[in-house]
Design an enzyme around this catalytic site. Structure first.
Site, PDB file in Angstrom:
ATOM      1  CE1 TYR A  14     -15.880 -39.961 -64.714  1.00  0.00           C
ATOM      2  CE2 TYR A  14     -16.653 -42.211 -64.979  1.00  0.00           C
ATOM      3  CZ  TYR A  14     -16.174 -41.054 -65.528  1.00  0.00           C
ATOM      4  OH  TYR A  14     -15.973 -40.960 -66.882  1.00  0.00           O
ATOM      5  NE  ARG A  62     -21.779 -32.985 -73.204  1.00  0.00           N
ATOM      6  CZ  ARG A  62     -20.990 -33.911 -72.627  1.00  0.00           C
ATOM      7  NH1 ARG A  62     -21.080 -34.173 -71.334  1.00  0.00           N
ATOM      8  NH2 ARG A  62     -20.091 -34.562 -73.319  1.00  0.00           N
ATOM      9  CE  LYS A  92     -14.830 -37.597 -67.365  1.00  0.00           C
ATOM     10  NZ  LYS A  92     -15.077 -38.541 -68.423  1.00  0.00           N
ATOM     11  CG  ASP A 138     -18.452 -33.168 -69.394  1.00  0.00           C
ATOM     12  OD1 ASP A 138     -18.154 -33.990 -70.297  1.00  0.00           O
ATOM     13  OD2 ASP A 138     -19.001 -33.512 -68.344  1.00  0.00           O
ATOM     14  CG  ASP A 175     -12.550 -38.136 -71.729  1.00  0.00           C
ATOM     15  OD1 ASP A 175     -12.105 -39.165 -72.247  1.00  0.00           O
ATOM     16  OD2 ASP A 175     -13.273 -38.125 -70.716  1.00  0.00           O
ATOM     17  CG  ASP A 176     -16.837 -35.126 -73.205  1.00  0.00           C
ATOM     18  OD1 ASP A 176     -17.393 -35.984 -72.510  1.00  0.00           O
ATOM     19  OD2 ASP A 176     -16.326 -34.098 -72.732  1.00  0.00           O
ATOM     20  CG  ASN A 189     -22.764 -41.114 -68.821  1.00  0.00           C
ATOM     21  OD1 ASN A 189     -23.213 -42.230 -68.617  1.00  0.00           O
ATOM     22  ND2 ASN A 189     -21.603 -40.916 -69.419  1.00  0.00           N
ATOM     23  CG  ASN A 215     -17.809 -43.815 -68.361  1.00  0.00           C
ATOM     24  OD1 ASN A 215     -16.737 -43.239 -68.310  1.00  0.00           O
ATOM     25  ND2 ASN A 215     -18.936 -43.261 -67.927  1.00  0.00           N
TER      26      ASN A 215
HETATM   27  N1  LIG Z   1     -20.487 -43.038 -72.271  1.00  0.00           N
HETATM   28  C1  LIG Z   1     -19.562 -42.122 -72.354  1.00  0.00           C
HETATM   29  O1  LIG Z   1     -18.377 -42.381 -72.069  1.00  0.00           O
HETATM   30  C2  LIG Z   1     -19.940 -40.743 -72.796  1.00  0.00           C
HETATM   31  C3  LIG Z   1     -18.937 -39.885 -73.247  1.00  0.00           C
HETATM   32  C4  LIG Z   1     -19.290 -38.602 -73.692  1.00  0.00           C
HETATM   33  C5  LIG Z   1     -20.594 -38.196 -73.625  1.00  0.00           C
HETATM   34  N2  LIG Z   1     -21.537 -39.042 -73.149  1.00  0.00           N
HETATM   35  C6  LIG Z   1     -22.926 -38.611 -73.032  1.00  0.00           C
HETATM   36  O2  LIG Z   1     -23.455 -38.356 -74.303  1.00  0.00           O
HETATM   37  C7  LIG Z   1     -24.467 -37.372 -74.200  1.00  0.00           C
HETATM   38  C8  LIG Z   1     -24.273 -36.358 -75.319  1.00  0.00           C
HETATM   39  O3  LIG Z   1     -23.051 -35.693 -75.178  1.00  0.00           O
HETATM   40  P1  LIG Z   1     -22.554 -34.660 -76.292  1.00  0.00           P
HETATM   41  O4  LIG Z   1     -21.266 -34.097 -75.853  1.00  0.00           O
HETATM   42  O5  LIG Z   1     -22.607 -35.278 -77.632  1.00  0.00           O
HETATM   43  O6  LIG Z   1     -23.688 -33.554 -76.169  1.00  0.00           O
HETATM   44  P2  LIG Z   1     -24.215 -32.573 -77.274  1.00  0.00           P
HETATM   45  O7  LIG Z   1     -25.040 -31.568 -76.581  1.00  0.00           O
HETATM   46  O8  LIG Z   1     -23.072 -32.117 -78.134  1.00  0.00           O
HETATM   47  O9  LIG Z   1     -25.159 -33.499 -78.202  1.00  0.00           O
HETATM   48  C9  LIG Z   1     -26.437 -33.951 -77.876  1.00  0.00           C
HETATM   49  C10 LIG Z   1     -27.112 -34.387 -79.160  1.00  0.00           C
HETATM   50  O10 LIG Z   1     -28.370 -34.960 -78.862  1.00  0.00           O
HETATM   51  C11 LIG Z   1     -29.334 -34.427 -79.753  1.00  0.00           C
HETATM   52  N3  LIG Z   1     -30.662 -34.460 -79.185  1.00  0.00           N
HETATM   53  C12 LIG Z   1     -31.180 -33.669 -78.205  1.00  0.00           C
HETATM   54  N4  LIG Z   1     -32.487 -33.964 -78.027  1.00  0.00           N
HETATM   55  C13 LIG Z   1     -32.779 -34.946 -78.904  1.00  0.00           C
HETATM   56  C14 LIG Z   1     -33.957 -35.649 -79.204  1.00  0.00           C
HETATM   57  N5  LIG Z   1     -35.101 -35.419 -78.559  1.00  0.00           N
HETATM   58  N6  LIG Z   1     -33.911 -36.595 -80.161  1.00  0.00           N
HETATM   59  C15 LIG Z   1     -32.769 -36.855 -80.824  1.00  0.00           C
HETATM   60  N7  LIG Z   1     -31.617 -36.214 -80.582  1.00  0.00           N
HETATM   61  C16 LIG Z   1     -31.628 -35.268 -79.632  1.00  0.00           C
HETATM   62  C17 LIG Z   1     -28.868 -33.010 -80.022  1.00  0.00           C
HETATM   63  O11 LIG Z   1     -29.450 -32.512 -81.198  1.00  0.00           O
HETATM   64  C18 LIG Z   1     -27.367 -33.240 -80.153  1.00  0.00           C
HETATM   65  O12 LIG Z   1     -27.075 -33.653 -81.461  1.00  0.00           O
HETATM   66  C19 LIG Z   1     -24.382 -36.806 -72.786  1.00  0.00           C
HETATM   67  O13 LIG Z   1     -25.412 -37.350 -72.004  1.00  0.00           O
HETATM   68  C20 LIG Z   1     -23.060 -37.312 -72.271  1.00  0.00           C
HETATM   69  O14 LIG Z   1     -23.108 -37.552 -70.878  1.00  0.00           O
HETATM   70  C21 LIG Z   1     -21.243 -40.295 -72.740  1.00  0.00           C
HETATM   71  O1  LIG Z   2     -18.223 -38.442 -67.461  1.00  0.00           O
HETATM   72  C1  LIG Z   2     -18.611 -39.528 -67.904  1.00  0.00           C
HETATM   73  O2  LIG Z   2     -19.075 -40.419 -67.184  1.00  0.00           O
HETATM   74  C2  LIG Z   2     -18.463 -39.856 -69.347  1.00  0.00           C
HETATM   75  C3  LIG Z   2     -18.441 -38.723 -70.283  1.00  0.00           C
HETATM   76  O3  LIG Z   2     -17.247 -38.006 -70.246  1.00  0.00           O
HETATM   77  C4  LIG Z   2     -19.640 -37.839 -70.260  1.00  0.00           C
HETATM   78  O4  LIG Z   2     -19.476 -36.646 -70.472  1.00  0.00           O
HETATM   79  O5  LIG Z   2     -20.749 -38.352 -70.089  1.00  0.00           O
HETATM   80 MG   LIG Z   3     -17.462 -35.943 -70.450  1.00  0.00          MG
END
Ligand SMILES: NC(=O)c1ccc[n+]([C@@H]2O[C@H](COP(=O)([O-])OP(=O)(O)OC[C@H]3O[C@@H](n4cnc5c(N)ncnc54)[C@H](O)[C@@H]3O)[C@@H](O)[C@H]2O)c1
Ligand SMILES: O=C(O)C[C@H](O)C(=O)O
Ligand SMILES: [Mg+2]
Length: 583
Positions: free
Chosen positions: A97, A149, A167, A239, A259-260, A403, A447
């Protein structure tokens, strides 16, 4: 011992993927299968098999080689895979993962060796229901992506299949959903990734991504087809570049969640509740800056608003505790660009015409207690930013959640050093523990893997007709209560991942109770159960690889039992399975 033929048995196609050649098969099983003499003579226990797996894994030098070996193990001996994974969950999760799955997706077209899951293309529309008939098992849950994404790595088209596969492996390992009840699903709707489209090894359609309207049309057909084929199916969106319409469009008519947006919101609230307690700062005095205003960032903030409301704030007071920064700077109502719909709710109107472009300046202005990163910008929480947080707060809350690891806004080490070990930390990707001031500090992993397995299992067991906001929130609250005394004493924000199956039972129970409260459960007989009874009920339904025979398959057991003049399973036949379950 004479090599046996296969008396009284119909011809059977032997297969390397169903355990016919498994080294734990007893001589009797080998004789019945006709594999006697075709495998090394030793009949091996699980411990020995596991030892070999771990040694083989240690011989692989790169994470991607280890990933590939584990894919192979799952395909050839699924129960052994889940035993080895279950016993080494902390060490192996990062390989199957996040973060390794990120690299696997980037290179999926280069490293692909065997089919897993289903692919549905834009050109298949009109026939989706028929194509689902090709899937050989009954499905309880599917994870669905269009690859647009993948983590913070952008649009990877059908290379994104690694995510549903990863997942769903966690659904099985963490919440005991039967492996054959899971369906990884990847939509092949074209990709905006030109380099992949032009790569001769790419395995998806070489066309640009379809329009949002076309995608909706496709998803409408797919949701109906999935639910027609498997009426109780739970559908997890994962994603998608722009998932917002999906939740609104489908949540009332299908058992689905994103999930996101929702899982991430819940897992962060779960750890956040504990971080708020540990910070010593009353809820009303907290202020949060979010770097990243995408689906995950806004999803997390919306769940935190719910938490703040439960703590006595009005919705307006709760909403105003957030400052969002996206790629154009602070999200304000007067910024001059047209804000995406999902950002409007949190857009500030009190910035007096000032547009803060830099995170550092915004921190000086807001003086936040909380810094969240969901921006996909690795290293965005610089030394300077972290030191500012440490200056403003005794226990700054710092959650770099993007991530995989390369996109994390900072590492654990950077956060610890620049806050002198005082930060309350959780990251999306795993980081190692470290020593600081003579103490071992362990990072939290914020996460969604802590909640999605329990949300899915809760929806399956309660036979929920939809996944409600209360069910999502319940997963967060349940998670926050699932730490044991030692974890609380050590100041952890999340429970030890090694206890994930126990934690998933607690989360599942909370989700089921919320489904009952909302009246969306169809398994209404469960309403009568006490919490202890419900926990036992959940555990009994969880797939346990130790209770499975070593891949010899029900078909063969049946044949052996029949040939031995017994009914049902082969338990006890000449000692064949006496040990099989616990070999
Ligand atoms: N920890 C977790 O469980 C978890 C869960 C979901 C997503 N994520 C992570 O969160 C991140 C974002 O996911 P998302 O679905 O919201 O993506 P997304 O593409 O919808 O959003 C990304 C955001 O970041 C902003 N951004 C891009 N460049 C930037 C910069 N230089 N300065 C400030 N902001 C900036 C964009 O404008 C947008 O608002 C991914 O890396 C994903 O892996 C983590
Ligand atoms: O996949 C992960 O590790 C968490 C989250 O769903 C992500 O999109 O980053
Ligand atoms: Mg995800």
């Amino acid at each position: 011992m004479p090599a046996a033929t296969r008396p009284n048995l119909p011809p059977r196609q032997l297969s390397t993927t169903s355990g016919d050649y498994c080294s734990s098969n007893t001589p009797e099983i080998r004789k019945y299968l006709g594999t006697y003499g075709l495998t090394p003579p030793a009949v091996e226990s699980f411990e020995v098999q596991s030892q070999r797996c771990l040694r083989l894994l240690a011989m692989k030098t790169t994470p991607i080689e280890k990933f590939q070996y584990l894919v192979h193990l799952k395909a050839t001996n699924v129960h052994l895979f889940y035993r080895v994974l279950g016993e080494n969950i902390k060490e192996l999760t990062p390989l199957i993962y996040t973060p390794t799955v990120g690299e696997a997706c980037v290179r999926w077209h280069e490293i692909w060796t065997q089919p897993e899951g289903m692919y549905l293309s834009w050109s298949d529309r009109g026939h989706l229901r028929q194509i689902l008939d090709n899937w050989p098992h009954d499905v309880d849950i599917t994870v669905l992506t269009d690859g647009s994404r993948i983590l913070g790595l952008g649009d990877l088209g059908v290379n994104g299949m690694g995510i549903p596969v990863g997942k769903l492996a966690l659904y099985t390992a963490c919440a005991g959903i039967r492996p054959d009840g899971t369906l990884p699903l990847c939509l092949d709707l074209g990709t905006s990734n030109k380099a992949l489209r032009e790569d001769p090894l790419y395995m998806g359609s070489r066309t640009p991504k379809v329009t949002a309207e076309q995608e909706k049309e496709f998803l409408d057909e797919l949701m109906a087809a999935l639910t027609d084929k498997w009426p109780s199916i739970v559908i997890q969106f994962e994603d998608f570049k722009n998932p917002f319409p999906a939740i609104e469009r489908y949540q009332n008519n299908y058992t689905m969640f994103n999930d996101d947006v929702q899982g991430t919101g819940a897992v962060i609230v779960g750890g956040f509740i504990n971080a708020i307690k540990a910070s010593g700062v009353p809820v009303k005095d907290h202020k949060a800056i979010f770097l990243g205003a995408g689906s995950a960032g806004v999803g997390v903030a919306k769940q935190i608003v719910e938490f703040f409301k439960k703590e006595g704030l009005t919705e307006e007071e709760a909403r105003r505790k957030f400052w969002f920064v996206d790629s154009n700077g602070l999200v304000t109502q007067d910024r001059g660009d047209k804000l995406a719909e999902h950002k409007v709710y949190f857009a500030r109107d009190d910035n007096n015409g000032r547009q803060y472009q830099s995170l550092g300046r915004l921190i000086d202005y807001v003086q936040p207690t909380i810094l969240m990163g969901l921006s996909t910008i690795g290293g965005a929480f610089t030394k300077d930013i972290l030191q500012k947080m440490a200056k403003l707060n005794d226990r700054p809350i710092v959650f770099p959640l993007s991530n995989p690891s390369s996109k994390s806004e900072c590492t654990f080490e950077e956060a610890v050093i620049n806050t002198e070990g005082r930060c309350l930390f959780a990251s999306g990707s795993p980081f190692p523990a470290m020593e600081w001031d003579g103490k071992l500090l362990t990072p939290g992993q914020g996460n969604n893997m802590y909640v999605f397995p329990g949300i899915g299992l809760g929806a399956i067991i309660s036979k929920a007709v939809s996944v409600t906001q209360d069910m999502i929130y319940a997963s967060a609250e349940s998670l926050s209560t699932s730490l044991n005394k030692q974890e609380v004493a050590d100041g952890w924000l999340y429970p030890d991942i090694r206890r994930i199956r126990e934690v998933s039972v607690v989360v599942t129970r909370g989700v089921i109770r919320a489904a009952q409260k909302n009246g969306v459960d169809r398994a209404i007989e469960l309403r009568e159960l006490s919490d202890a009874q419900l926990d036992s009920y959940i555990k009994e339904r969880m797939y346990d690889p130790y209770n499975e025979r070593e891949n010899i398959g029900d078909e063969v057991n049946q044949l052996i039992a029949t040939a031995s003049g017994m009914n049902g399973h082969a338990n006890g036949v000449n000692g064949i399975s006496a040990g099989v379950a616990h070999l």
